[in-house]
Design a protein around this motif. Structure first.
Motif, PDB file in Angstrom:
ATOM      1  N   ASP A  12       0.803  -1.215   0.000  1.00  0.00           N
ATOM      2  CA  ASP A  12       0.000   0.000   0.000  1.00  0.00           C
ATOM      3  C   ASP A  12       0.839   1.269   0.000  1.00  0.00           C
ATOM      4  N   VAL A  13       2.150   1.127  -0.014  1.00  0.00           N
ATOM      5  CA  VAL A  13       3.027   2.295  -0.047  1.00  0.00           C
ATOM      6  C   VAL A  13       4.027   2.141  -1.182  1.00  0.00           C
ATOM      7  N   ARG A  14       4.526   3.265  -1.616  1.00  0.00           N
ATOM      8  CA  ARG A  14       5.601   3.250  -2.605  1.00  0.00           C
ATOM      9  C   ARG A  14       6.932   3.235  -1.869  1.00  0.00           C
ATOM     10  N   GLN A  15       7.803   2.336  -2.234  1.00  0.00           N
ATOM     11  CA  GLN A  15       9.057   2.167  -1.515  1.00  0.00           C
ATOM     12  C   GLN A  15      10.227   2.670  -2.348  1.00  0.00           C
ATOM     13  N   GLU A  16      11.114   3.377  -1.666  1.00  0.00           N
ATOM     14  CA  GLU A  16      12.310   3.911  -2.303  1.00  0.00           C
ATOM     15  C   GLU A  16      13.523   3.502  -1.475  1.00  0.00           C
ATOM     16  N   ALA A  17      14.493   2.859  -2.108  1.00  0.00           N
ATOM     17  CA  ALA A  17      15.665   2.349  -1.390  1.00  0.00           C
ATOM     18  C   ALA A  17      16.750   3.401  -1.199  1.00  0.00           C
ATOM     19  N   VAL A  18      16.672   4.522  -1.894  1.00  0.00           N
ATOM     20  CA  VAL A  18      17.704   5.557  -1.811  1.00  0.00           C
ATOM     21  C   VAL A  18      17.443   6.454  -0.599  1.00  0.00           C
ATOM     22  N   ASP A  19      18.463   6.609   0.249  1.00  0.00           N
ATOM     23  CA  ASP A  19      18.383   7.447   1.423  1.00  0.00           C
ATOM     24  C   ASP A  19      18.719   8.885   1.027  1.00  0.00           C
ATOM     25  N   GLY A  20      17.745   9.584   0.480  1.00  0.00           N
ATOM     26  CA  GLY A  20      17.992  10.913  -0.044  1.00  0.00           C
ATOM     27  C   GLY A  20      18.450  11.919   1.000  1.00  0.00           C
ATOM     28  N   ARG A  21      18.088  11.735   2.241  1.00  0.00           N
ATOM     29  CA  ARG A  21      18.493  12.662   3.297  1.00  0.00           C
ATOM     30  C   ARG A  21      19.814  12.251   3.956  1.00  0.00           C
ATOM     31  N   GLU A  22      20.322  11.120   3.536  1.00  0.00           N
ATOM     32  CA  GLU A  22      21.579  10.590   4.079  1.00  0.00           C
ATOM     33  C   GLU A  22      21.527  10.475   5.603  1.00  0.00           C
ATOM     34  N   LEU A  23      20.398   9.991   6.078  1.00  0.00           N
ATOM     35  CA  LEU A  23      20.234   9.797   7.515  1.00  0.00           C
ATOM     36  C   LEU A  23      21.218   8.751   8.038  1.00  0.00           C
TER      37      LEU A  23
END
Length: 280
Positions: free
Chosen positions: A216-227
């Motif tokens: 039910d969610v779209r998943q993104e593997a890239v940590d764009g915020r570099e947490l």
């Protein structure tokens, strides 16, 4: 010596007693009249207050009908008050956008107050909190009505605020120095959620560190915020990821909020834990 058997004495005693009774009676009558006048003044003042409250004079000369007049006046006032609540005053809604602005501005002030070189100052710099807050405040200042806030949600203007709030609450909310920042973000996000809900939009931002097993969610593997570059969040996410079962994903933070109305639904987008990124 007084002769009690003498007729003259008996008459004198009777006259004296009568005068005493009359005297007492006169005192009681005067007292009763004084009390009556006092009660009348109190009643007059009370009726004057009733007249003022109802906006009309109550006629007290017609027996008990004044009670009906008062009752009718009270019912009229109640009806007028109800009509007023369904008018423009009732339609006025809280200015949630301005509330969000004030709360977010307070969060920005708390970030600027961090001790230079401190851990939270480094976190704020890594997450670019000051720049993010300023950009959001600039966007919020342009919102004026319900249509504006709906467009802001759908176009992505509110993305940063609605997704940064759960991120900092999950990873840094327990740090005393971050409390005013976290609370400012939380109040701002909650105010916007209430504003959106008032216009038929229910916002969905999956909680960081929650485990999803649905599509039910779209998943993104890239940590764009570099947490993952911050030691504390990285260690916490890796501990949670150790519990994953096949087919499950760990939400590290929401990226784009989802929303739903009676007619449609937009699935949220989340950044999920990725072994290659988070374990290196």
């Amino acid at each position: 010596m007084i002769d009690l058997a003498s007729p003259i004495t008996v008459v004198a005693l009777a006259a004296g007693l009568a005068l005493a009774v009359i005297g007492v009676a006169l005192v009681l009558v005067r007292r009763a009249r004084a009390q009556a006048r006092k009660a009348e003044r109190r009643l007059g003042a009370l009726f004057a207050e009733i007249d003022a409250a109802l906006g009309e004079r109550i006629d007290r000369s017609s027996g008990g009908s004044w009670r009906d007049q008062v009752g009718q006046g009270l019912r009229r006032l109640t009806a007028e008050a109800s009509a007023g609540m369904t008018g423009d005053t009732a339609k006025a809604e809280p200015d949630w956008v301005r509330t969000a602005e004030h709360a977010l501005a307070a969060a920005a002030g708390a970030v600027r107050a961090f001790q230079p070189g401190s851990e939270m100052a480094q976190v704020a710099e890594r997450l670019r909190l000051v720049e993010r807050i300023q950009a959001t405040l600039s966007s919020l200042s342009a919102l004026r009505d319900g249509a504006d806030i709906e467009n802001a949600l759908v176009s992505g203007v509110l993305n940063d605020l609605l997704t940064t709030e759960p991120l900092i609450a999950a990873y840094f909310g327990r740090d005393p120095a971050m409390v005013p920042v976290t609370e400012g973000y939380r109040i701002a996000a909650s105010a916007l959620r209430l504003a959106l809900f008032g216009h038929g939009y229910a916002v969905d931002t999956p909680a960081p560190l929650s485990i999803l097993s649905s599509a039910d969610v779209r998943q993104e593997a890239v940590d764009g915020r570099e947490l993952r570059r911050l030691a504390g969040p990285k260690a916490l996410a890796n501990r949670m990821a150790a519990r994953l079962l096949p087919g499950e994903s760990l939400v590290v933070y929401p990226m784009v909020p989802g929303w739903s109305t009676r007619e449609s639904r937009q699935a949220p987008t989340v950044a999920v834990w990725n072994r290659a990124s988070w374990l290196n």
